[in-house]
Design a protein around this motif. Structure first.
Motif, PDB file in Angstrom:
ATOM      1  N   SER A  52       0.835  -1.195   0.000  1.00 24.15           N
ATOM      2  CA  SER A  52       0.000   0.000   0.000  1.00 24.15           C
ATOM      3  C   SER A  52       0.871   1.247   0.000  1.00 24.15           C
ATOM      4  O   SER A  52       2.051   1.196   0.380  1.00 24.15           O
ATOM      5  N   PHE A  74       0.410   5.965  -0.670  1.00 22.11           N
ATOM      6  CA  PHE A  74      -0.497   7.098  -0.859  1.00 22.11           C
ATOM      7  C   PHE A  74      -0.160   7.849  -2.144  1.00 22.11           C
ATOM      8  O   PHE A  74       1.000   7.909  -2.551  1.00 22.11           O
ATOM      9  N   LEU A 119      -5.705  22.127  15.568  1.00 25.02           N
ATOM     10  CA  LEU A 119      -5.658  20.685  15.298  1.00 25.02           C
ATOM     11  C   LEU A 119      -6.297  19.909  16.439  1.00 25.02           C
ATOM     12  O   LEU A 119      -6.739  18.778  16.278  1.00 25.02           O
ATOM     13  N   THR A 147       1.568  21.229  11.781  1.00 24.14           N
ATOM     14  CA  THR A 147       1.397  20.847  10.382  1.00 24.14           C
ATOM     15  C   THR A 147       0.773  19.464  10.300  1.00 24.14           C
ATOM     16  O   THR A 147       1.176  18.565  11.044  1.00 24.14           O
ATOM     17  N   ILE A 148      -0.208  19.307   9.422  1.00 23.29           N
ATOM     18  CA  ILE A 148      -0.705  17.968   9.111  1.00 23.29           C
ATOM     19  C   ILE A 148      -0.801  17.821   7.592  1.00 23.29           C
ATOM     20  O   ILE A 148      -0.727  18.814   6.865  1.00 23.29           O
ATOM     21  N   THR A 149      -0.933  16.594   7.137  1.00 21.34           N
ATOM     22  CA  THR A 149      -1.049  16.324   5.706  1.00 21.34           C
ATOM     23  C   THR A 149      -2.463  15.841   5.412  1.00 21.34           C
ATOM     24  O   THR A 149      -2.968  14.956   6.098  1.00 21.34           O
ATOM     25  N   GLN A 154      -4.475  13.348   0.797  1.00 24.80           N
ATOM     26  CA  GLN A 154      -3.858  12.161   0.212  1.00 24.80           C
ATOM     27  C   GLN A 154      -4.895  11.046   0.074  1.00 24.80           C
ATOM     28  O   GLN A 154      -5.927  11.064   0.740  1.00 24.80           O
ATOM     29  N   ALA A 171      -6.802  10.550   5.358  1.00 25.23           N
ATOM     30  CA  ALA A 171      -7.104  11.472   6.453  1.00 25.23           C
ATOM     31  C   ALA A 171      -8.077  12.586   6.073  1.00 25.23           C
ATOM     32  O   ALA A 171      -7.982  13.170   4.996  1.00 25.23           O
ATOM     33  N   THR A 220      -3.782   4.063  11.357  1.00 23.04           N
ATOM     34  CA  THR A 220      -4.742   3.011  11.023  1.00 23.04           C
ATOM     35  C   THR A 220      -3.971   1.701  10.833  1.00 23.04           C
ATOM     36  O   THR A 220      -2.749   1.654  11.051  1.00 23.04           O
ATOM     37  N   LYS A 243      -2.830   0.645   8.318  1.00 26.45           N
ATOM     38  CA  LYS A 243      -1.725   0.943   7.387  1.00 26.45           C
ATOM     39  C   LYS A 243      -0.360   0.854   8.088  1.00 26.45           C
ATOM     40  O   LYS A 243       0.652   0.547   7.452  1.00 26.45           O
ATOM     41  N   GLU A 278       1.528  -2.189   7.164  1.00 24.75           N
ATOM     42  CA  GLU A 278       1.701  -2.492   5.739  1.00 24.75           C
ATOM     43  C   GLU A 278       3.024  -1.895   5.252  1.00 24.75           C
ATOM     44  O   GLU A 278       3.886  -1.532   6.060  1.00 24.75           O
ATOM     45  N   THR A 279       3.169  -1.823   3.931  1.00 26.59           N
ATOM     46  CA  THR A 279       4.380  -1.281   3.310  1.00 26.59           C
ATOM     47  C   THR A 279       4.924  -0.082   4.095  1.00 26.59           C
ATOM     48  O   THR A 279       4.171   0.831   4.432  1.00 26.59           O
ATOM     49  N   SER A 330       0.135  16.820  15.108  1.00 25.41           N
ATOM     50  CA  SER A 330       0.946  17.448  14.054  1.00 25.41           C
ATOM     51  C   SER A 330       2.249  16.680  13.831  1.00 25.41           C
ATOM     52  O   SER A 330       2.685  15.905  14.680  1.00 25.41           O
ATOM     53  N   HIS A 331       2.865  16.942  12.691  1.00 27.94           N
ATOM     54  CA  HIS A 331       4.179  16.366  12.417  1.00 27.94           C
ATOM     55  C   HIS A 331       5.136  16.703  13.554  1.00 27.94           C
ATOM     56  O   HIS A 331       5.902  15.847  14.017  1.00 27.94           O
ATOM     57  N   GLU A 353       5.801  10.505   3.150  1.00 34.59           N
ATOM     58  CA  GLU A 353       4.867   9.385   2.976  1.00 34.59           C
ATOM     59  C   GLU A 353       4.333   8.932   4.338  1.00 34.59           C
ATOM     60  O   GLU A 353       3.171   8.557   4.477  1.00 34.59           O
ATOM     61  N   TRP A 403       3.800  10.826   7.051  1.00 37.39           N
ATOM     62  CA  TRP A 403       2.792  11.769   7.576  1.00 37.39           C
ATOM     63  C   TRP A 403       1.421  11.512   6.953  1.00 37.39           C
ATOM     64  O   TRP A 403       0.390  11.780   7.579  1.00 37.39           O
ATOM     65  N   LYS A 404       1.416  10.992   5.721  1.00 37.10           N
ATOM     66  CA  LYS A 404       0.135  10.688   5.064  1.00 37.10           C
ATOM     67  C   LYS A 404      -0.606   9.546   5.755  1.00 37.10           C
ATOM     68  O   LYS A 404      -1.798   9.354   5.530  1.00 37.10           O
ATOM     69  N   GLN A 405       0.095   8.778   6.588  1.00 34.71           N
ATOM     70  CA  GLN A 405      -0.559   7.686   7.321  1.00 34.71           C
ATOM     71  C   GLN A 405      -1.408   8.197   8.474  1.00 34.71           C
ATOM     72  O   GLN A 405      -2.259   7.481   8.983  1.00 34.71           O
ATOM     73  N   MET A 406      -1.152   9.438   8.912  1.00 38.24           N
ATOM     74  CA  MET A 406      -1.812   9.931  10.124  1.00 38.24           C
ATOM     75  C   MET A 406      -3.229  10.433   9.822  1.00 38.24           C
ATOM     76  O   MET A 406      -3.461  11.123   8.834  1.00 38.24           O
ATOM     77  N   VAL A 407      -4.155  10.057  10.684  1.00 39.76           N
ATOM     78  CA  VAL A 407      -5.573  10.437  10.528  1.00 39.76           C
ATOM     79  C   VAL A 407      -6.077  11.042  11.838  1.00 39.76           C
ATOM     80  O   VAL A 407      -5.476  10.833  12.895  1.00 39.76           O
TER      81      VAL A 407
END
Lengths: 336, 336
Positions: free
Chosen positions: A31, A33, A44, A55-57, A60, A122, B85, B87, B90-91, B148-149, B178, B180-184
């Motif tokens: 997997s 993104f 936040l 900062t958040i992303t 995606q 997200a 999550t 995720k 995973e990879t 946040s990051h 990549e 940071w994109k995992q965070m929800v």
């Protein structure tokens, strides 16, 4: 390993365990993104335990993929609809194999996404905390809605109204409790147009260097919007029961550059929601045809399949419909 | 197919393609939900396009699973932590194989969940729409927060503070975009105690008739809370960097009935957040030991692994750590 040996082993496996499902042979799975951008916010959080600033992303799109040994043809990208996630394409509510695995078993690479702000992709809670901490008024809250079982019943065409069932219904309603668990809140009204899923799909298509975009319902318009951004990497479009098709007055040139299938289930004529949508897609198909495109609008009953709901990838005859769809893709995309 | 033939084919496959990764042979894969309850609300929506009244299902937990051909030993259930999550497993951000696939390749059935109200497990937006439509005040909004990051940097022990990096860090920070994109967003503060994930895990454990619950961080306490509900189906617990262990004053009897591992990475002594938590877990281990239990608290540097962050399942040496963990599970759970 030599291809002939692989083939011999596969035949051996198939012949020995003809009754049970043979093992799935996966070349690669994983997997990642696509899309996404960094934003800064001072809301936040609105609790004392977490810092509000930073900062958040967001925007995606989560992609899970699986490539079989000996994959052939373009990979398939499955894009779920309203109030659902990539789970749509996995195991059906009554425990049968989903299209995600079936297409892999048929030799296709399969990519399953969660739309932006849905599932493992997200969402952005900054406005909720902005209002919660008194920095904005309630009207500024993001419209995050759930569709109820009762409303979904009609939208998904299980019957004319909850809890009536259309005669011959193929959806496994005995397992509806498991199906309702698939539904999640929808942030779509809080997102810009086009949905951030659209540029993310464009990135994915270019990365895969050719994929068939298979949408469903709410996401029906996304592959068309993706083609308007760029046709690069889009080998074809399959719109399953799209909520909308492009307007006949739109520029048809992007849609003339790839084979397109619009697929509807049964009982459409009995649905005040879906009947005009199928008709609008037929008008799009005619406009695309005049521009040199190839757009087919198929109603499953006309192809010999009866009783299909809006959730046709989960209906009892879902794998027979998948076989038909694989045939269409082979014929119209791979060998046209 | 006879087992000997399967073994022969596997050896053949391995020997021919020693350089590349052999194909993954999957007996069965799919997804389903555990837990969940129906609720009625008149604020499912606050837009004109969707009905506000109706029934939705919440508190269910999404489970994705994969069983290899020739699976042996108890299956593993992976439970992610805060603001993430499934995720997580995973990879990795830099594109290496995740534990979800690696454990399958090592012959284990693997179940990966999304916590309740996270990822593909639905949250409940009724309170948001209640406030948005003026039926409740802003203070009643659910506290939905993002980390946040900058804050995560310290929590995940990439360094003492953003953007400083601990010397010898194994986390693939080159691929942090990549990650940071995992965070929800996290709804946990809007949920009851114990988290609905806990009874769902109990249902899963009973359904699997024996599984090793592997938690991470925020979810660290869940398997212990699950064991308090019932020890049925829990073959063992592996708590990776748990945010909390049971208190030494708690009833230790549930925890004396299964092998337990608490695993921490590196740089713990330099972390005001994690140092006291590891110490508290050591006190729990002693209390469990006095009650006849077997709880090991292992610091990875003591096991010969250096440079591991809080996200050790994604660190550059993640598969070597996995090998060590598989060895511990074999030794302490399967053959004790």
């Amino acid at each position: 390993m030599p291809r002939l040996l692989v083939a011999a082993l596969m035949i051996l496996t198939l012949s020995v365990s003809a009754q049970e499902q043979p093992a799935l042979r996966v070349e690669k799975q994983g997997s990642f993104f696509v899309g996404g951008r960094d934003i800064h916010s001072d809301t936040l959080s609105s609790t004392t335990t977490r810092a509000p600033n930073g900062t958040i992303t967001v925007d995606q799109v989560y992609v899970h993929y699986q490539i079989p040994v000996g994959a052939a043809g373009h990979p398939i990208t499955f894009i779920h609809g309203c109030c659902l996630t990539g789970k749509t394409w996995e195991t059906t509510p009554d425990g049968r194999m989903g299209w995600d695995e079936y297409f892999v078993r048929k030799g296709r690479g399969v990519y399953v996404i969660d739309q932006a702000s849905r599932g493992r992709s997200a969402s952005n809670p900054a406005l909720i905390n902005r209002v919660r901490s008194g920095k904005a008024v309630a009207e500024q809250l993001p419209p995050v809605s759930s569709v109820s079982h009762e409303e979904a019943w009609t939208i998904f065409r299980f019957g004319p109204e909850y809890p009536k069932v259309f005669a011959g219904m193929q959806f496994p309603l005995d397992a509806q409790a498991e199906f309702w668990k698939q539904m999640v809140p929808d942030w779509i009204d809080a997102l810009p147009t086009p949905n951030p899923t659209v540029p993310a799909l464009s990135e994915l298509a270019r990365r895969l260097n050719g994929t068939v975009l298979v949408s469903h319902s709410q996401s029906g318009i996304y592959p068309f919007q993706t083609a308007v951004l760029s046709t690069k990497g889009i080998a074809g479009i399959v719109a399953i029961e799209p909520a909308a098709c492009p307007k006949p007055s739109d520029d048809m040139r992007p849609f003339a550059r790839m084979p397109i299938l619009v697929l509807f289930g049964d009982y459409v004529a009995q649905s005040p929601r879906w009947a005009p949508r199928m008709q609008a897609c037929r008008e799009f198909a005619q406009a695309a045809g005049r521009a040199g495109g190839h757009v087919e609008v198929i109603s499953l009953p006309d192809a010999g399949f009866h009783g299909n709901s809006h959730m046709l990838m989960q209906d009892r005859n879902s794998l027979r419909v998948a076989d038909w769809l694989l045939g269409w893709i082979d014929r119209e995309i791979e060998h046209r």
